[in-house]
Design an enzyme around this catalytic site. Sequence first.
Site, PDB file in Angstrom:
ATOM      1  N   ASP A 298       9.325  -6.693   2.563  1.00 60.25           N
ATOM      2  CA  ASP A 298       9.730  -5.799   4.401  1.00 60.25           C
ATOM      3  C   ASP A 298      10.540  -5.559   4.403  1.00 60.25           C
ATOM      4  OD1 ASP A 298       7.702  -5.523   6.332  1.00 60.25           O
ATOM      5  OD2 ASP A 298       8.465  -6.622   7.463  1.00 60.25           O
TER       6      ASP A 298
ATOM      7  N   HIS B  28      18.903  -1.100  -1.464  1.00 60.44           N
ATOM      8  CA  HIS B  28      18.074  -2.934  -0.885  1.00 60.44           C
ATOM      9  C   HIS B  28      16.643  -3.382  -1.725  1.00 60.44           C
ATOM     10  CE1 HIS B  28      15.791   0.489   1.015  1.00 60.44           C
ATOM     11  NE2 HIS B  28      14.938  -0.415   2.427  1.00 60.44           N
ATOM     12  N   ARG B  29      15.766  -2.117  -1.725  1.00 63.27           N
ATOM     13  CA  ARG B  29      14.775  -2.807  -2.819  1.00 63.27           C
ATOM     14  C   ARG B  29      15.202  -2.797  -4.544  1.00 63.27           C
ATOM     15  NH1 ARG B  29      11.670  -0.436   0.471  1.00 63.27           N
ATOM     16  NH2 ARG B  29      11.593   1.688   0.087  1.00 63.27           N
TER      17      ARG B  29
ATOM     18  N   ASN C  37       0.830  -0.871  -0.237  1.00 60.33           N
ATOM     19  CA  ASN C  37       0.115   0.063  -0.099  1.00 60.33           C
ATOM     20  C   ASN C  37       0.789   0.701  -0.155  1.00 60.33           C
ATOM     21  OD1 ASN C  37      -2.592  -0.809   0.250  1.00 60.33           O
ATOM     22  ND2 ASN C  37      -2.179  -1.661   2.464  1.00 60.33           N
ATOM     23  N   ASN C  38       1.773   1.232  -0.186  1.00 68.38           N
ATOM     24  CA  ASN C  38       2.566   2.004  -0.339  1.00 68.38           C
ATOM     25  C   ASN C  38       3.636   2.264  -1.454  1.00 68.38           C
ATOM     26  OD1 ASN C  38       5.538   3.935  -0.237  1.00 68.38           O
ATOM     27  ND2 ASN C  38       6.241   3.363   1.705  1.00 68.38           N
TER      28      ASN C  38
ATOM     29  N   GLY D  60       9.549   7.541   5.234  1.00 67.61           N
ATOM     30  CA  GLY D  60      10.667   6.399   6.079  1.00 67.61           C
ATOM     31  C   GLY D  60      11.678   7.607   6.543  1.00 67.61           C
ATOM     32  N   TYR D  61      13.363   6.491   6.703  1.00 73.12           N
ATOM     33  CA  TYR D  61      14.055   7.467   7.182  1.00 73.12           C
ATOM     34  C   TYR D  61      14.851   7.992   6.105  1.00 73.12           C
ATOM     35  CZ  TYR D  61      13.096   4.823  11.142  1.00 73.12           C
ATOM     36  OH  TYR D  61      11.873   3.782  11.948  1.00 73.12           O
TER      37      TYR D  61
ATOM     38  N   LYS E 283       7.018   3.112  -3.077  1.00 76.62           N
ATOM     39  CA  LYS E 283       7.241   2.021  -2.903  1.00 76.62           C
ATOM     40  C   LYS E 283       7.639   1.103  -4.894  1.00 76.62           C
ATOM     41  CE  LYS E 283       7.952  -0.726   1.339  1.00 76.62           C
ATOM     42  NZ  LYS E 283       8.239  -1.770   2.174  1.00 76.62           N
TER      43      LYS E 283
HETATM   44  P1  IMP Z   1       8.197  -2.514   5.208  1.00 81.16           P
HETATM   45  O1  IMP Z   1       7.692  -3.194   6.529  1.00 81.16           O
HETATM   46  O2  IMP Z   1       8.217  -2.643   3.924  1.00 81.16           O
HETATM   47  O3  IMP Z   1       6.364  -1.010   4.507  1.00 81.16           O
HETATM   48  O4  IMP Z   1       8.751  -1.219   5.770  1.00 81.16           O
HETATM   49  C1  IMP Z   1       8.855  -0.241   7.302  1.00 81.16           C
HETATM   50  C2  IMP Z   1       9.722   0.875   7.656  1.00 81.16           C
HETATM   51  O5  IMP Z   1      10.977   1.093   7.589  1.00 81.16           O
HETATM   52  C3  IMP Z   1       8.952   1.981   6.632  1.00 81.16           C
HETATM   53  O6  IMP Z   1       7.600   2.128   7.747  1.00 81.16           O
HETATM   54  C4  IMP Z   1      10.004   3.030   6.526  1.00 81.16           C
HETATM   55  O7  IMP Z   1      10.250   3.656   7.571  1.00 81.16           O
HETATM   56  C5  IMP Z   1      11.103   2.225   6.581  1.00 81.16           C
HETATM   57  N1  IMP Z   1      11.719   2.161   5.008  1.00 81.16           N
HETATM   58  C6  IMP Z   1      11.425   0.359   4.182  1.00 81.16           C
HETATM   59  N2  IMP Z   1      12.167   0.616   3.195  1.00 81.16           N
HETATM   60  C7  IMP Z   1      12.598   2.504   3.316  1.00 81.16           C
HETATM   61  C8  IMP Z   1      12.950   3.309   2.089  1.00 81.16           C
HETATM   62  O8  IMP Z   1      13.751   2.864   1.308  1.00 81.16           O
HETATM   63  N3  IMP Z   1      13.593   4.233   3.275  1.00 81.16           N
HETATM   64  C9  IMP Z   1      13.446   4.976   4.039  1.00 81.16           C
HETATM   65  N4  IMP Z   1      12.807   4.377   5.171  1.00 81.16           N
HETATM   66  C10 IMP Z   1      12.621   3.057   4.475  1.00 81.16           C
END
Ligand code: IMP
Length: 197
Positions: free
Chosen positions: A68, A176-177, A8-9, A149-150, A12
């Site tokens: 994730d 990473h993705r 839902n992001n 995010g971060y 991403k």
């Molecule tokens: P998720 O559960 O995969 O959506 O990721 C958990 C959390 O990790 C996100 O809500 C972000 O806070 C952080 N995160 C994951 N990928 C990224 C990124 O590419 N950039 C910054 N924060 C990220």
Amino acid sequence: MRICFATNNLHKLDEIRSVAGDQFTILSLADIGCFEELPEEQNTLLGNSLQKAKYVFKKFGVICFADDSGLEVDALNGAPGVDSAHYAGPQRKADDNMDLLLKNLINIENRGAQFRTIITLVTPTMIKQFEGIVRGVITREKIGSAGFGYNPIFMPDGFSQTMAEMTMTEKNQISHRAVATHKLISFLQKKDEPILS
Ligand code: IMP
């Protein structure tokens, strides 16, 4: 090839579409009629990624993958990790999460950290997982505003910009993705039998 990315992001979704290019049609959850929060009740990235992908495949019958991801900080023994989204509480606010992390690292010299993602692919005949990691350091303040995010406090190794100062194209060369997505794509390309419609 059509395949659903179970997230839902929207950030991403944009990132992965841009990495995959035009060799695959990446469907969103909305495209397949899924308008709900996906279950994410496991305590590992592997477990959550698997849970989300299996849920969508079972309920909607569409070949799909889910990711994730989390930020793993060396000096905090890998925290916030799987709890990255709600590190500072259930409000899941990026600013609150970053403020808490900067506070927890205030007197810490070791700023090493990594973003890690696990992508899980689910098809009628198999389940396969792919890992992507990018190493970097946590800055002492937030810099930049791109992405989510971060990003504003993570500076990848070999760069003098945070991820929030990078364009999506720049981030997609190292993230990473992107690393995990390239593994997924080359796996799909190498399959002898077509697994996708
Ligand atoms: P998720 O559960 O995969 O959506 O990721 C958990 C959390 O990790 C996100 O809500 C972000 O806070 C952080 N995160 C994951 N990928 C990224 C990124 O590419 N950039 C910054 N924060 C990220």
